[in-house]
Design a protein around this motif. Structure first.
Motif, PDB file in Angstrom:
ATOM      1  N   GLN A 169       0.904  -1.305   0.018  1.00  0.00           N
ATOM      2  CA  GLN A 169      -0.117  -0.078   0.095  1.00  0.00           C
ATOM      3  C   GLN A 169       0.865   1.339   0.120  1.00  0.00           C
ATOM      4  O   GLN A 169       0.421   2.342  -0.431  1.00  0.00           O
ATOM      5  CB  GLN A 169      -1.062   0.040   1.215  1.00  0.00           C
ATOM      6  N   TYR A 221       2.730   4.568  -4.981  1.00  0.00           N
ATOM      7  CA  TYR A 221       1.311   4.014  -5.006  1.00  0.00           C
ATOM      8  C   TYR A 221       1.420   2.385  -5.021  1.00  0.00           C
ATOM      9  O   TYR A 221       2.340   2.001  -5.162  1.00  0.00           O
ATOM     10  CB  TYR A 221       0.482   4.413  -6.244  1.00  0.00           C
ATOM     11  N   PRO A 222       0.338   1.939  -4.435  1.00  0.00           N
ATOM     12  CA  PRO A 222       0.453   0.595  -4.436  1.00  0.00           C
ATOM     13  C   PRO A 222       0.614  -0.238  -5.837  1.00  0.00           C
ATOM     14  O   PRO A 222       0.005   0.782  -6.799  1.00  0.00           O
ATOM     15  CB  PRO A 222      -1.217   0.069  -4.035  1.00  0.00           C
ATOM     16  N   PRO A 255      -3.832   8.790 -12.893  1.00  0.00           N
ATOM     17  CA  PRO A 255      -3.969   8.232 -11.439  1.00  0.00           C
ATOM     18  C   PRO A 255      -2.464   8.477 -10.642  1.00  0.00           C
ATOM     19  O   PRO A 255      -2.707   8.170  -9.543  1.00  0.00           O
ATOM     20  CB  PRO A 255      -4.512   6.835 -11.565  1.00  0.00           C
ATOM     21  N   PHE A 256      -1.445   8.726 -11.455  1.00  0.00           N
ATOM     22  CA  PHE A 256      -0.129   8.330 -10.748  1.00  0.00           C
ATOM     23  C   PHE A 256       0.311   9.663 -10.993  1.00  0.00           C
ATOM     24  O   PHE A 256       1.775   9.417 -11.219  1.00  0.00           O
ATOM     25  CB  PHE A 256       0.550   7.136 -11.277  1.00  0.00           C
ATOM     26  N   GLN A 301       2.936  -0.318 -14.864  1.00  0.00           N
ATOM     27  CA  GLN A 301       2.533   0.939 -13.932  1.00  0.00           C
ATOM     28  C   GLN A 301       3.583   2.010 -14.110  1.00  0.00           C
ATOM     29  O   GLN A 301       4.850   2.026 -13.587  1.00  0.00           O
ATOM     30  CB  GLN A 301       2.104   0.632 -12.424  1.00  0.00           C
ATOM     31  N   ASN A 311      -3.963  -0.997 -13.565  1.00  0.00           N
ATOM     32  CA  ASN A 311      -3.099  -0.419 -12.473  1.00  0.00           C
ATOM     33  C   ASN A 311      -3.794   0.254 -11.410  1.00  0.00           C
ATOM     34  O   ASN A 311      -3.458  -0.108 -10.152  1.00  0.00           O
ATOM     35  CB  ASN A 311      -1.994   0.264 -13.205  1.00  0.00           C
ATOM     36  N   SER A 312      -4.696   1.197 -11.486  1.00  0.00           N
ATOM     37  CA  SER A 312      -5.352   2.135 -10.632  1.00  0.00           C
ATOM     38  C   SER A 312      -6.455   0.893 -10.017  1.00  0.00           C
ATOM     39  O   SER A 312      -6.571   0.724  -8.730  1.00  0.00           O
ATOM     40  CB  SER A 312      -5.820   3.115 -11.279  1.00  0.00           C
ATOM     41  N   LYS A 366     -10.889   3.430  -7.780  1.00  0.00           N
ATOM     42  CA  LYS A 366      -9.381   3.431  -8.074  1.00  0.00           C
ATOM     43  C   LYS A 366      -8.728   3.351  -6.920  1.00  0.00           C
ATOM     44  O   LYS A 366      -9.154   3.553  -5.584  1.00  0.00           O
ATOM     45  CB  LYS A 366      -9.254   4.917  -8.693  1.00  0.00           C
ATOM     46  N   TYR A 367      -7.507   2.781  -7.109  1.00  0.00           N
ATOM     47  CA  TYR A 367      -6.464   2.281  -6.109  1.00  0.00           C
ATOM     48  C   TYR A 367      -7.086   1.135  -5.290  1.00  0.00           C
ATOM     49  O   TYR A 367      -6.550   0.675  -4.058  1.00  0.00           O
ATOM     50  CB  TYR A 367      -6.066   3.534  -5.196  1.00  0.00           C
ATOM     51  N   GLN A 368      -8.030   0.128  -5.853  1.00  0.00           N
ATOM     52  CA  GLN A 368      -8.582  -0.914  -5.122  1.00  0.00           C
ATOM     53  C   GLN A 368      -8.501  -2.033  -5.891  1.00  0.00           C
ATOM     54  O   GLN A 368      -8.439  -1.880  -7.093  1.00  0.00           O
ATOM     55  CB  GLN A 368     -10.104  -0.505  -4.767  1.00  0.00           C
TER      56      GLN A 368
END
Length: 579
Positions: free
Chosen positions: A206, A246-247, A312-313, A331, A373-374, A471-473
Motif C-alpha cells: 500500500q 502508490y500500490p 492516477p499516478f 505501471q 493498475n489503478s 480507483k486504487y482498489q
C-alpha cells in the motif's frame, strides 16, 4: 430458423424446430486471423474446463492462511544485473502488517533462482518450501507477531533468470548495435520468476516500493515510479534509484536496461490544470521515430482524463519506454514495441479503417493505467476488469477523437475475434487465466450495457464515477455488479452473469405471425432471469421491449419480417427467427 450475431453471418447447418419444421441456422463468423505478438492476443488459454488444477496452481492461485494473515506495506528491491554472465543478485525487503497473530508468512520465488537466505530483525531465520519444485515458501519467524504489528523480512537471492513466456519474463537481449538491452515482462508467468515477493493479485504494497538497480556504466535502468538518483558505485556499475508512491501489482514491476535516450514534457489536465510529467525513453537509432510517434501521448491523456478523471499516478508521472516486444502496461513505465507505426504492427487492428489513425499499443497499454493498475482484479480469474474495460477505453478514445459513429464501428470490428467457446471467468483460486474473449467480448458487453442504460450523458457519468469509486482498489466481479446495480436501480446480475459466466451469447428469438400481424419475442439464454431490454423495429421507429427467458411476449408487426431490425452494433446478441 436464422441466427445473426452482429453483421457476421455464415450458414452452419439445418436443424429441426420444435414443431418439426426444417429451419436454417446462422452463426457468428469466426476469424481465422491470429493476433500479432503483443499481450493482447498472446494466445495463452486457461486450462480446459473440467481439468483439475495442479497443487502448484492452487498454491499460486489461492489465498491461503499465510498470505491472508498479513497485509503488504512496502517492497525495497535492490538488484545488480550482469549482462555478460546474464545473472542477477540482490535482496528484497518485504514490509507487512499482521492481520492475525502468527509466526509464518508465505512468499514466492522460482526454484530456478537460488534463495540465499532470509533475515528478520538482523538475524537469519528458517524457511521451508511448500513442496518440491514449488515457488512458494514459508518464512518461519522466531516469535509470534501480534495483530497490527509491522515487521520486515529481507530475502537474499541470486541466479540466472530463465527466459520464458511470450515476452521472456527476464530477457538478456541486445540492441541493433550489439549493446545490452535487458527487459522484464511477466504478467502471465508471475513476478516471482525474477524477484521474491508475495506473488498474487489481491494484496499490493500500500505504500509502494523502492527499486535500486545497479547496471554497468553506460547503461540506464528505467523502472516504475519517480526517478530519485543515479549513483556511481565505483566498480564499473551505476545504481539507478526509483520510488513508487502508490500500490503496485507485482507483475507491473519492471526493469528496462539499455543505452536509452531520454526526453521529457508536461501534460496539463484540461479541466483541473493538474500537471503530469511525461518522460520518454528510446534507443539512439530510434530516437527521431520515437519522438514523432510518442507525440500521441498528450491526446491519449486528454481522452482518458475527459472520461475517467485525472491521470492516477501524478506523483510518479507517466513514462513510455521502447522495448523489444509489443507492449505491456507496467505501471507508470508503459512498455512500447509497436515499431513506431500506427495500428497494430502496422496492421488495421479491427479491420474497419479506423485503427490506422493511431498507435494501438500507446492507446491500449496506457489505458491500463486506469484499469489494471489503478483498479486491479483481486484474482486472476477476474482479469476482464483489466482487459475488457481497457479494450472499451479504445472505443472511448476513438469517440473522443473522431466521434461516436467511428467509435461504434471500431468496436464492432472486434466481433470476428470472439470465440464464445468458454466463459470469460474461469474457476477462481486456481491461477487460471481467462480466454482472449475477456478483451473483445468484455468490451462489447460494456457497449451493450451502454445501450441498456440508453442515455449517453448518464453513461459517461456512470463510467466516470465507477472508476473514481474503485480507483486504487483490488476488486472482484461481484464488486462491479453490485455497484452498477445500485447506480442504475436495475438488477444487472443476470446480465453480467450471462456474458461473463456462460460461453454462449444470449439469443433473441423472433416468431412472426402474418395472419395476426404480430411478432413474438423471447430470450434464449443460459442465465436464469436474463431479461435485458432491447430496442427492435425499423431503425427510425424502434420499440423498446423487455424479453424474458423462455417466455413469449408479442407486439404488433404488420410489415415484412425482414424489415424488423435488431441493432447488433449496439447490442452484442444473437438473433434467431423461427419460421
Amino acid at each position: 430458423m436464422k441466427m445473426r450475431v452482429g453483421c457476421w453471418m455464415i450458414v452452419v447447418g439445418m436443424v429441426v424446430g420444435a414443431a418439426g419444421a426444417q429451419t436454417k441456422v446462422m452463426a457468428s463468423a469466426q476469424s481465422a486471423r491470429t493476433t500479432p505478438g503483443a499481450k493482447v492476443g498472446q494466445g495463452a488459454q486457461p486450462p480446459v474446463s473440467g481439468l483439475m488444477p495442479t497443487a502448484e496452481d492452487l498454491l499460486r492461485g489461492g489465498y491461503g492462511p499465510y498470505r491472508a494473515n498479513n497485509d503488504l506495506l512496502f517492497y525495497h528491491l535492490t538488484l545488480r544485473v550482469d549482462p555478460v554472465a546474464k545473472t542477477i543478485e540482490g535482496t528484497n525487503v518485504v514490509r507487512f502488517r499482521m492481520l492475525k497473530e502468527g509466526r509464518k508468512i508465505q512468499l514466492e520465488l522460482t526454484p530456478e533462482l537460488t534463495l540465499d537466505g532470509i533475515t528478520f530483525e538482523g538475524k537469519a531465520v528458517k524457511y521451508e518450501w511448500a513442496a518440491e519444485g514449488s515457488r512458494s515458501f514459508y518464512v518461519e519467524l522466531p516469535r509470534e507477531l501480534k495483530v497490527g504489528e509491522v515487521a520486515e523480512v529481507t530475502v537474499a537471492y541470486h541466479g540466472q533468470p530463465v527466459t520464458q513466456g511470450r515476452f521472456g519474463c527476464f530477457s538478456f537481449g541486445k540492441d541493433k548495435e550489439g549493446k545490452p538491452w535487458i527487459t522484464t515482462a511477466c504478467e502471465g508467468e508471475g513476478a516471482s520468476v525474477w524477484w521474491p515477493n508475495k506473488d498474487q493479485w489481491k494484496d499490493e504494497p500500500q505504500d509502494g516500493m523502492e527499486l535500486d538497480i545497479a547496471v554497468p556504466n553506460g547503461l540506464m535502468d528505467v523502472s516504475n515510479g519517480r526517478f530519485v538518483a543515479s549513483k556511481d558505485s565505483g566498480d564499473g556499475y551505476t545504481e539507478w534509484q526509483w520510488r513508487v508512491h502508490y500500490p503496485i501489482n507485482n507483475y507491473d514491476v519492471a526493469l528496462n536496461i539499455g543505452e536509452y535516450q531520454h526526453w521529457s514534457g508536461v501534460h496539463a489536465n484540461k479541466d483541473t490544470g493538474e500537471q503530469t510529467t511525461l518522460d520518454y525513453y528510446a534507443l539512439p537509432e530510434d530516437l527521431e521515430k520515437a519522438k514523432t510517434q510518442f507525440a500521441q501521448v498528450p491526446a491519449m491523456l486528454d481522452a482518458y482524463e475527459h472520461y475517467l478523471g485525472e491521470y492516477p499516478f501524478d506523483k510518479d508521472g507517466y513514462k513510455l519506454i521502447e522495448v523489444p516486444y509489443a507492449g505491456m502496461e507496467h505501471q507508470t513505465a508503459v512498455a512500447y514495441g509497436n515499431k513506431f507505426e500506427n495500428g497494430y504492427y502496422g496492421h488495421d487492428w479491427t479491420g474497419v479503417g479506423i485503427s490506422p489513425k493511431f498507435d494501438f499499443i500507446i492507446i491500449h497499454e496506457s489505458g491500463h493505467e486506469w484499469f489494471g493498475n489503478s483498479i486491479t482484479a483481486a484474482d486472476r480469474s477476474d482479469m476482464w476488469i483489466h482487459e475488457g474495460w481497457t479494450t472499451y477505453l479504445e472505443e472511448l478514445y476513438v469517440e473522443y477523437r473522431w466521434g461516436k459513429t467511428d467509435a461504434i464501428k471500431y468496436l464492432n470490428g472486434l466481433q470476428p475475434k470472439i470465440r464464445n467457446r468458454q466463459p470469460i471467468i474461469p474457476e477462481r483460486g486456481t491461477n487460471a487465466e481467462p480466454t482472449e474473449d475477456q478483451y473483445f467480448k468484455g468490451a462489447l458487453m460494456l457497449n451493450t450495457l451502454r445501450s441498456v442504460i440508453d442515455d449517453d450523458a448518464k453513461w459517461f457519468a456512470d463510467v466516470h464515477d465507477f472508476y473514481q469509486h474503485f480507483k486504487y482498489q483490488n476488486i472482484m466481479t461481484e464488486d462491479v455488479v453490485a455497484w452498477w446495480n445500485q447506480r442504475t436501480g436495475m438488477d444487472l446480475t443476470p446480465f453480467f452473469n450471462q456474458y461473463l459466466r456462460h460461453a454462449a451469447l444470449p439469443v433473441l428469438e423472433l416468431k412472426f405471425d402474418r395472419a395476426k400481424g404480430t411478432v413474438a419475442y423471447r430470450w434464449n439464454a443460459e442465465e436464469a432471469g436474463f431479461a435485458m431490454p432491447i430496442k427492435i423495429g425499423e431503425r427510425e421507429h424502434l420499440t423498446l421491449v423487455t424479453p424474458v427467458s423462455n417466455e413469449w411476449k408479442t407486439m404488433p408487426w404488420t410489415a415484412d419480417p425482414d424489415t424488423l431490425e435488431v441493432l447488433h452494433d449496439l447490442y452484442y446478441v444473437g438473433e434467431m427467427t423461427v419460421d
